[in-house]
Motif scaffolding. Sequence first.
Motif, PDB file in Angstrom:
ATOM      1  N   GLN A  38     -31.876 -52.575   9.172  1.00 16.86           N
ATOM      2  CA  GLN A  38     -32.320 -52.344  10.544  1.00 16.86           C
ATOM      3  C   GLN A  38     -33.789 -51.932  10.486  1.00 16.86           C
ATOM      4  O   GLN A  38     -34.292 -51.557   9.431  1.00 16.86           O
ATOM      5  CB  GLN A  38     -31.489 -51.254  11.234  1.00 16.86           C
ATOM      6  N   GLU A  39     -34.459 -51.991  11.621  1.00 14.27           N
ATOM      7  CA  GLU A  39     -35.873 -51.628  11.656  1.00 14.27           C
ATOM      8  C   GLU A  39     -36.074 -50.366  12.490  1.00 14.27           C
ATOM      9  O   GLU A  39     -35.609 -50.281  13.627  1.00 14.27           O
ATOM     10  CB  GLU A  39     -36.699 -52.768  12.260  1.00 14.27           C
ATOM     11  N   GLN A  40     -36.757 -49.395  11.892  1.00 11.40           N
ATOM     12  CA  GLN A  40     -37.159 -48.192  12.622  1.00 11.40           C
ATOM     13  C   GLN A  40     -38.484 -47.706  12.056  1.00 11.40           C
ATOM     14  O   GLN A  40     -38.577 -47.353  10.878  1.00 11.40           O
ATOM     15  CB  GLN A  40     -36.108 -47.092  12.509  1.00 11.40           C
ATOM     16  N   HIS A  41     -39.513 -47.711  12.907  1.00 15.34           N
ATOM     17  CA  HIS A  41     -40.837 -47.312  12.440  1.00 15.34           C
ATOM     18  C   HIS A  41     -41.052 -45.803  12.508  1.00 15.34           C
ATOM     19  O   HIS A  41     -41.595 -45.202  11.580  1.00 15.34           O
ATOM     20  CB  HIS A  41     -41.920 -47.990  13.295  1.00 15.34           C
ATOM     21  N   GLY A  43     -39.732 -41.720  13.701  1.00 13.92           N
ATOM     22  CA  GLY A  43     -38.567 -40.861  13.834  1.00 13.92           C
ATOM     23  C   GLY A  43     -38.555 -39.801  12.758  1.00 13.92           C
ATOM     24  O   GLY A  43     -39.323 -39.864  11.783  1.00 13.92           O
ATOM     25  N   GLY A 103     -36.599 -55.169  22.180  1.00  9.00           N
ATOM     26  CA  GLY A 103     -36.598 -53.724  22.023  1.00  9.00           C
ATOM     27  C   GLY A 103     -36.490 -52.941  23.315  1.00  9.00           C
ATOM     28  O   GLY A 103     -36.308 -51.728  23.291  1.00  9.00           O
ATOM     29  N   ARG A 107     -39.598 -48.367  24.066  1.00  7.22           N
ATOM     30  CA  ARG A 107     -40.275 -48.264  22.766  1.00  7.22           C
ATOM     31  C   ARG A 107     -41.628 -47.581  22.912  1.00  7.22           C
ATOM     32  O   ARG A 107     -42.246 -47.618  23.989  1.00  7.22           O
ATOM     33  CB  ARG A 107     -40.460 -49.665  22.175  1.00  7.22           C
ATOM     34  N   ILE A 243     -28.092 -40.962  14.826  1.00  6.12           N
ATOM     35  CA  ILE A 243     -28.847 -42.186  15.059  1.00  6.12           C
ATOM     36  C   ILE A 243     -29.412 -42.243  16.463  1.00  6.12           C
ATOM     37  O   ILE A 243     -30.567 -42.593  16.691  1.00  6.12           O
ATOM     38  CB  ILE A 243     -27.962 -43.425  14.810  1.00  6.12           C
ATOM     39  N   TYR A 244     -28.589 -41.877  17.442  1.00  2.00           N
ATOM     40  CA  TYR A 244     -28.940 -42.133  18.836  1.00  2.00           C
ATOM     41  C   TYR A 244     -29.237 -40.862  19.635  1.00  2.00           C
ATOM     42  O   TYR A 244     -29.306 -40.919  20.869  1.00  2.00           O
ATOM     43  CB  TYR A 244     -27.789 -42.890  19.525  1.00  2.00           C
TER      44      TYR A 244
END
Length: 303
Positions: A38-41, A43, A103, A107, A243-244
């Motif tokens: 998965q992609e997460q830049h 956080g 997205g 975002r 996660i959320y």
Amino acid sequence: MRYGICIPQFVPDGFDPAAFRDYLRRAEELGFESAWTQEQHLGDKPILGAVEVMTYAAACTERIRIGCSVFVTPLHQPVELAKSLSTLDQLSQGRLEVGVGTGGNRRPFGAFGITADGLVARFNEHLRIMRALWREQRVTIDGRFWQLENAMMEPKPVQAGGPPVWFGGSAPAALKRAVQHGDGFFGAGSTTTAKFAEQVKIVREEAAAAGRDDFPIAKRVYIAVDDDTAVAKERMRIALDEIYHGFGLPDLTPVSVFGTPEECVAGLRAVAEAGAERILVNPLFDQREQMERLSADVLPHVS
């Protein structure tokens, strides 16, 4: 039914190369068709970057396909991403799968030097440029966001025309766009099976109208198998909240499959009956142990 497995990206204690290699090689031995990031830049969680993890995974394996579901492509520069993915398809010898999505409007666009204005137009133009660079010798595009004149990109991907492009999304317009421009639809892990079934209906109607009866459909499924259903549910609740938590969502355990092997078999059968031809099983904790148990006690009994 084809099964994928998630690739470990969460590294609270730092990256362990040996454990990572062992996990991917075991996934290949167990017969998983594909392995996905998965992609997460941004956080506060230590999550490794998608392209880098995919590249390392490709080097650790020989047959399993390597994918990301999904790249939020409006946050990327299309020439740079096209080059990275073409290179990865070369390095993996044609084992790359690519998921893409807009997205949505939540975002952090400012962090990437853009705004949410024209989000869908930016998404469409981005994909047009990547595919042109993968397929054409020279590319000239006078777009709204990017301009190329007689641009050349070599080497092309090993897969003719570029890697398969899966579309995410949930709104009817996004589902229609998946059929119009994508090579398949990938249902989100945060979508319930019932909601996924509604999405599949729209996708199939659009595919039939477009003469695309072979349009593939997949879904990510957050899953936890345990002999104690209550333990599985609580661990899943905690993992999904991690996660959320920033999205202000209620209890998300209804989107997942959890419980005894028999309960997990029933949950995955429901996903298959809803229309998934490929299922990405995504344990959120004890990933190696969960992968082994899913392979032994759950997946052989789903179909």
